[in-house]
Scaffold this motif. Structure first.
Motif, PDB file in Angstrom:
ATOM      1  N   MET A  21       2.735   7.115  -8.370  1.00 54.92           N
ATOM      2  CA  MET A  21       2.626   6.014  -7.406  1.00 54.92           C
ATOM      3  C   MET A  21       3.205   6.417  -6.057  1.00 54.92           C
ATOM      4  O   MET A  21       2.640   6.100  -5.003  1.00 54.92           O
ATOM      5  N   TRP A  22       4.335   7.106  -6.062  1.00 55.69           N
ATOM      6  CA  TRP A  22       4.966   7.537  -4.818  1.00 55.69           C
ATOM      7  C   TRP A  22       4.058   8.515  -4.068  1.00 55.69           C
ATOM      8  O   TRP A  22       3.868   8.397  -2.855  1.00 55.69           O
ATOM      9  N   LEU A  23       3.486   9.484  -4.794  1.00 56.44           N
ATOM     10  CA  LEU A  23       2.582  10.437  -4.163  1.00 56.44           C
ATOM     11  C   LEU A  23       1.331   9.751  -3.615  1.00 56.44           C
ATOM     12  O   LEU A  23       0.861  10.081  -2.522  1.00 56.44           O
ATOM     13  N   ALA A  24       0.797   8.791  -4.359  1.00 61.58           N
ATOM     14  CA  ALA A  24      -0.385   8.062  -3.882  1.00 61.58           C
ATOM     15  C   ALA A  24      -0.060   7.277  -2.613  1.00 61.58           C
ATOM     16  O   ALA A  24      -0.866   7.245  -1.668  1.00 61.58           O
ATOM     17  N   ALA A  25       1.102   6.663  -2.561  1.00 63.67           N
ATOM     18  CA  ALA A  25       1.490   5.906  -1.361  1.00 63.67           C
ATOM     19  C   ALA A  25       1.629   6.824  -0.161  1.00 63.67           C
ATOM     20  O   ALA A  25       1.194   6.491   0.942  1.00 63.67           O
ATOM     21  N   VAL A  28      -3.354   9.258   5.371  1.00 69.31           N
ATOM     22  CA  VAL A  28      -4.798   9.231   5.594  1.00 69.31           C
ATOM     23  C   VAL A  28      -5.207   8.066   6.478  1.00 69.31           C
ATOM     24  O   VAL A  28      -6.104   8.182   7.292  1.00 69.31           O
ATOM     25  N   GLY A  29      -4.524   6.909   6.355  1.00 65.55           N
ATOM     26  CA  GLY A  29      -4.891   5.699   7.088  1.00 65.55           C
ATOM     27  C   GLY A  29      -4.680   5.845   8.573  1.00 65.55           C
ATOM     28  O   GLY A  29      -4.037   6.769   9.048  1.00 65.55           O
ATOM     29  N   PRO A  30      -5.231   4.902   9.359  1.00 63.92           N
ATOM     30  CA  PRO A  30      -5.070   4.957  10.815  1.00 63.92           C
ATOM     31  C   PRO A  30      -3.620   4.716  11.202  1.00 63.92           C
ATOM     32  O   PRO A  30      -2.921   3.925  10.599  1.00 63.92           O
ATOM     33  N   ALA A  31      -3.172   5.425  12.220  1.00 61.21           N
ATOM     34  CA  ALA A  31      -1.795   5.286  12.690  1.00 61.21           C
ATOM     35  C   ALA A  31      -1.694   4.094  13.616  1.00 61.21           C
ATOM     36  O   ALA A  31      -2.612   3.789  14.359  1.00 61.21           O
TER      37      ALA A  31
END
Length: 154
Positions: free
Chosen positions: A24-28, A34-37
């Protein structure tokens, strides 16, 4: 022998929980990178005003446009398109008015130190908690304000 089985079962559960938490930590972290800053997002909520228990009007910035939308539990409806500059000016003016009201309220509190000196040395400290509900000085100011309001004057 029954105690050994319980111990191994407990150890297996702890290891499995650790693996799940690590995934879960790695996925977060991966999703965050990856998401927009911050300001690079194409969609941003500029302002929102409740008009009912389940309805509100919101101004949303999409790229370089400002859209006024009505939001309810069931739907989102486009109400108008407005100039982004006008919306930003209105929001800035509203923030200035809020800041002025906040300063006015602070000046009414006893010991606010408008003359340059505070009534307590702890009020002059600008630590990390200064002004928050966790700061001792906040509670002292609130208590003093209540005392001033409830004091009988002869």
């Amino acid at each position: 022998m029954g105690g050994w089985n319980t111990f191994t079962l407990l150890l297996q559960m702890v290891v499995a929980l650790g693996v799940v938490l690590a995934v879960m930590w790695l996925a977060a972290r991966l999703l965050r990178s990856v998401g927009p800053a911050g300001n690079e997002a194409l969609l941003e909520l500029v302002a929102r005003q409740q008009v009912g228990r389940t309805a509100s009007v919101a101004v949303v910035r999409v790229a370089d446009q400002a859209l006024v939308v009505g939001v309810t539990d069931d739907q989102v409806s486009l109400l108008a398109e407005v100039e982004l500059g006008q919306v930003e000016q209105a929001v800035a003016a509203q923030e200035q008015a809020r800041a002025a009201r906040r300063e006015q309220r602070q000046s009414l509190l006893p010991g606010s130190g408008r003359s340059g000196t505070a009534s307590s040395g702890s009020l002059t400290g600008k630590g990390k908690l200064h002004g928050s509900i966790l700061a001792g000085s906040t509670w002292k100011q609130a208590l003093e304000a209540l005392r001033q309001r409830t004091a009988r004057r002869g």
